[in-house]
Design a protein around this motif. Sequence first.
Motif, PDB file in Angstrom:
ATOM      1  N   LEU A  19      19.714 -11.323 -14.551  1.00 27.53           N
ATOM      2  CA  LEU A  19      19.427 -11.742 -13.175  1.00 27.53           C
ATOM      3  C   LEU A  19      19.495 -13.265 -13.062  1.00 27.53           C
ATOM      4  CD1 LEU A  19      18.386 -11.500 -10.267  1.00 27.53           C
ATOM      5  CD2 LEU A  19      16.075 -11.226 -11.189  1.00 27.53           C
ATOM      6  N   ALA A  20      18.920 -13.985 -14.036  1.00 28.74           N
ATOM      7  CA  ALA A  20      18.947 -15.452 -14.009  1.00 28.74           C
ATOM      8  C   ALA A  20      20.381 -15.976 -14.036  1.00 28.74           C
ATOM      9  CB  ALA A  20      18.151 -16.013 -15.187  1.00 28.74           C
ATOM     10  N   ILE A  21      21.223 -15.362 -14.860  1.00 26.59           N
ATOM     11  CA  ILE A  21      22.618 -15.783 -14.946  1.00 26.59           C
ATOM     12  C   ILE A  21      23.359 -15.459 -13.654  1.00 26.59           C
ATOM     13  CG2 ILE A  21      24.809 -15.377 -16.153  1.00 26.59           C
ATOM     14  CD1 ILE A  21      23.058 -14.850 -18.684  1.00 26.59           C
ATOM     15  N   THR A  78      28.654  -8.682 -24.289  1.00 23.85           N
ATOM     16  CA  THR A  78      27.811  -9.869 -24.243  1.00 23.85           C
ATOM     17  C   THR A  78      28.593 -11.132 -24.608  1.00 23.85           C
ATOM     18  OG1 THR A  78      27.057  -9.375 -26.495  1.00 23.85           O
ATOM     19  CG2 THR A  78      25.674  -8.627 -24.663  1.00 23.85           C
ATOM     20  N   MET A  79      29.511 -11.029 -25.561  1.00 27.49           N
ATOM     21  CA  MET A  79      30.306 -12.194 -25.938  1.00 27.49           C
ATOM     22  C   MET A  79      31.272 -12.578 -24.819  1.00 27.49           C
ATOM     23  SD  MET A  79      29.110 -13.220 -28.753  1.00 27.49           S
ATOM     24  CE  MET A  79      30.342 -14.460 -29.121  1.00 27.49           C
ATOM     25  N   LEU A  80      31.861 -11.577 -24.174  1.00 27.50           N
ATOM     26  CA  LEU A  80      32.756 -11.859 -23.046  1.00 27.50           C
ATOM     27  C   LEU A  80      32.002 -12.542 -21.911  1.00 27.50           C
ATOM     28  CD1 LEU A  80      34.834  -8.553 -22.880  1.00 27.50           C
ATOM     29  CD2 LEU A  80      35.758 -10.842 -23.302  1.00 27.50           C
ATOM     30  N   ALA A  81      30.819 -12.018 -21.594  1.00 28.84           N
ATOM     31  CA  ALA A  81      30.033 -12.589 -20.500  1.00 28.84           C
ATOM     32  C   ALA A  81      29.565 -14.001 -20.839  1.00 28.84           C
ATOM     33  CB  ALA A  81      28.842 -11.691 -20.185  1.00 28.84           C
ATOM     34  N   SER A  82      29.160 -14.220 -22.087  1.00 30.94           N
ATOM     35  CA  SER A  82      28.689 -15.536 -22.500  1.00 30.94           C
ATOM     36  C   SER A  82      29.814 -16.571 -22.435  1.00 30.94           C
ATOM     37  CB  SER A  82      28.126 -15.469 -23.923  1.00 30.94           C
ATOM     38  OG  SER A  82      27.680 -16.733 -24.353  1.00 30.94           O
ATOM     39  N   GLY A  83      30.993 -16.205 -22.902  1.00 32.58           N
ATOM     40  CA  GLY A  83      32.136 -17.111 -22.817  1.00 32.58           C
ATOM     41  C   GLY A  83      32.476 -17.455 -21.379  1.00 32.58           C
ATOM     42  N   GLY A  84      32.407 -16.462 -20.502  1.00 34.75           N
ATOM     43  CA  GLY A  84      32.681 -16.706 -19.095  1.00 34.75           C
ATOM     44  C   GLY A  84      31.667 -17.649 -18.471  1.00 34.75           C
ATOM     45  N   LEU A  85      30.391 -17.509 -18.879  1.00 36.91           N
ATOM     46  CA  LEU A  85      29.342 -18.390 -18.365  1.00 36.91           C
ATOM     47  C   LEU A  85      29.625 -19.849 -18.721  1.00 36.91           C
ATOM     48  CD1 LEU A  85      26.551 -19.005 -17.148  1.00 36.91           C
ATOM     49  CD2 LEU A  85      25.528 -18.243 -19.308  1.00 36.91           C
ATOM     50  N   VAL A 182      23.865 -18.979 -25.062  1.00 35.45           N
ATOM     51  CA  VAL A 182      23.492 -18.451 -26.382  1.00 35.45           C
ATOM     52  C   VAL A 182      22.581 -17.229 -26.268  1.00 35.45           C
ATOM     53  CG1 VAL A 182      22.293 -18.957 -28.550  1.00 35.45           C
ATOM     54  CG2 VAL A 182      23.887 -20.629 -27.578  1.00 35.45           C
ATOM     55  N   PRO A 183      21.496 -17.249 -25.462  1.00 30.65           N
ATOM     56  CA  PRO A 183      20.688 -16.019 -25.313  1.00 30.65           C
ATOM     57  C   PRO A 183      21.505 -14.823 -24.843  1.00 30.65           C
ATOM     58  CG  PRO A 183      19.521 -17.894 -24.386  1.00 30.65           C
ATOM     59  CD  PRO A 183      20.898 -18.387 -24.736  1.00 30.65           C
ATOM     60  N   LEU A 184      22.479 -15.053 -23.987  1.00 31.42           N
ATOM     61  CA  LEU A 184      23.317 -13.944 -23.530  1.00 31.42           C
ATOM     62  C   LEU A 184      24.176 -13.404 -24.660  1.00 31.42           C
ATOM     63  CD1 LEU A 184      24.454 -12.108 -21.348  1.00 31.42           C
ATOM     64  CD2 LEU A 184      25.974 -13.975 -20.646  1.00 31.42           C
ATOM     65  N   ALA A 185      24.765 -14.278 -25.455  1.00 31.50           N
ATOM     66  CA  ALA A 185      25.608 -13.844 -26.573  1.00 31.50           C
ATOM     67  C   ALA A 185      24.812 -13.041 -27.600  1.00 31.50           C
ATOM     68  CB  ALA A 185      26.255 -15.053 -27.237  1.00 31.50           C
ATOM     69  N   LEU A 186      23.531 -13.360 -27.755  1.00 33.62           N
ATOM     70  CA  LEU A 186      22.691 -12.692 -28.759  1.00 33.62           C
ATOM     71  C   LEU A 186      21.965 -11.458 -28.220  1.00 33.62           C
ATOM     72  CD1 LEU A 186      21.096 -15.844 -30.452  1.00 33.62           C
ATOM     73  CD2 LEU A 186      23.057 -14.488 -31.236  1.00 33.62           C
ATOM     74  N   LEU A 187      22.180 -11.087 -26.967  1.00 34.58           N
ATOM     75  CA  LEU A 187      21.459  -9.964 -26.365  1.00 34.58           C
ATOM     76  C   LEU A 187      21.778  -8.657 -27.090  1.00 34.58           C
ATOM     77  CD1 LEU A 187      19.604  -9.297 -23.906  1.00 34.58           C
ATOM     78  CD2 LEU A 187      21.688  -8.707 -22.670  1.00 34.58           C
TER      79      LEU A 187
END
Length: 410
Positions: A19-21, A78-85, A182-187
């Motif tokens: 939600l924060a992202i 999670t890695m795809l979303a983190s890279g996009g962020l 980083v928190p997103l990538a590690l989820l």
Amino acid sequence: MQAVPISLSYRRYALGLLLAINLLNYIDRQALFAVFPLIKFDLQLTDTALGFLGSAFMLSYLLIAPLFGWLGDRYSRTMLASGGLVVWSLATALSGFAPGYRTLLAARATVGVGEASFGTVSPGLIADFFPKERLGQILAWFYVAIPVGSALGYLLGGLLGQRYGWHTAFLMVGLPGLLLAVPLALLRTPPRGGESPTVQHEPSGYGSLFRNRSFVLNTVAMAAMTFAIGGLAQWIPSFLHRSHGLDVGRGNMLFGATTVVAGILGTLAGGWLGDRWQKKSGKGYLLISGWGFLLGTPFAAWSILAPGLAGCISAMFCAEFFLFLNTGPLNTVIINVTNPSVRAMAFALNIFCIHALGDAVSPTILGWLSDQWGLRSALLITPFAMLLAGLFCFVCSRFVVKDMALVEGT
């Protein structure tokens, strides 16, 4: 090897993080429209050129989404979303260094590339954390980021732009997203389909989604809605500036406050009502959305035609409340009528269609019509799109129960 069960507290943490992202997603997306009048004056742009800044973001967003959908059903979401962020946060910040129109256009297109990865994989990711019977409310909480993030984008963009200039506004709203990469990538995530998944298959192509009647009709309804709400969201701040004499800061604050209150109430009410109605009828999510569109149409028209500011804002509040009723329900329909193995592709195709037919073209169309007729007259095409969205929801409700049963393997 058996997956370790995920606790309720961790599920809530995951929802809170996503939600924060998503809030940052919409802040970075909408801050542009808050500073439209400043960019128009500084770069001496026509309304058509100004509107294309919004369209450029959407064009890259929708064109890259199918690739991320294919990747999202096969690789780490999670890695795809983190890279996009990381990509969209840096691109937003770099918009603040744009010396002219072309570089600003390129930066906004890059924001669309980054946001496409998050938009395609995040709804299915959330669906895997929570039980199906609560999904309307859960997705409503996730999508409450649309009104809140949009309002914050208008408020922050307008206030920062008015005080420091539009370059600084982009820089200040873009950088915070890097802190959450980083928190997103590690989820840690559950299996696709959740811990009690329905019948699944190997990921198939996009062709199967075009044969899914409920998915297609639901997507057409969302496209009509996106045309309307996208056009209104991008041009209402300029409309308040031109037709009601509000400066950039006050106009964006008023519109942002209206959007955040109406959006939160409408989104959460839609999720709660949708879950309750869905228990009584398999058509519940679509009926809530359809009636929301129909009830919101006359209010949207009056918000444009009202001669006074008070009438305009009051009607706008009602229109936004009924528009946001659909957010949780229609996205839940996508999950309910598609198999988990193609869910990222389903959201990617939905993103492509609703934006290709919706807000990728509506800002430029409204800008061109504004150059011909004036902004007030141009905006009057948006209530008709809302009416069409409601009608398509009712048509879709004729097929959705059967298509849900096919997904569940019954």
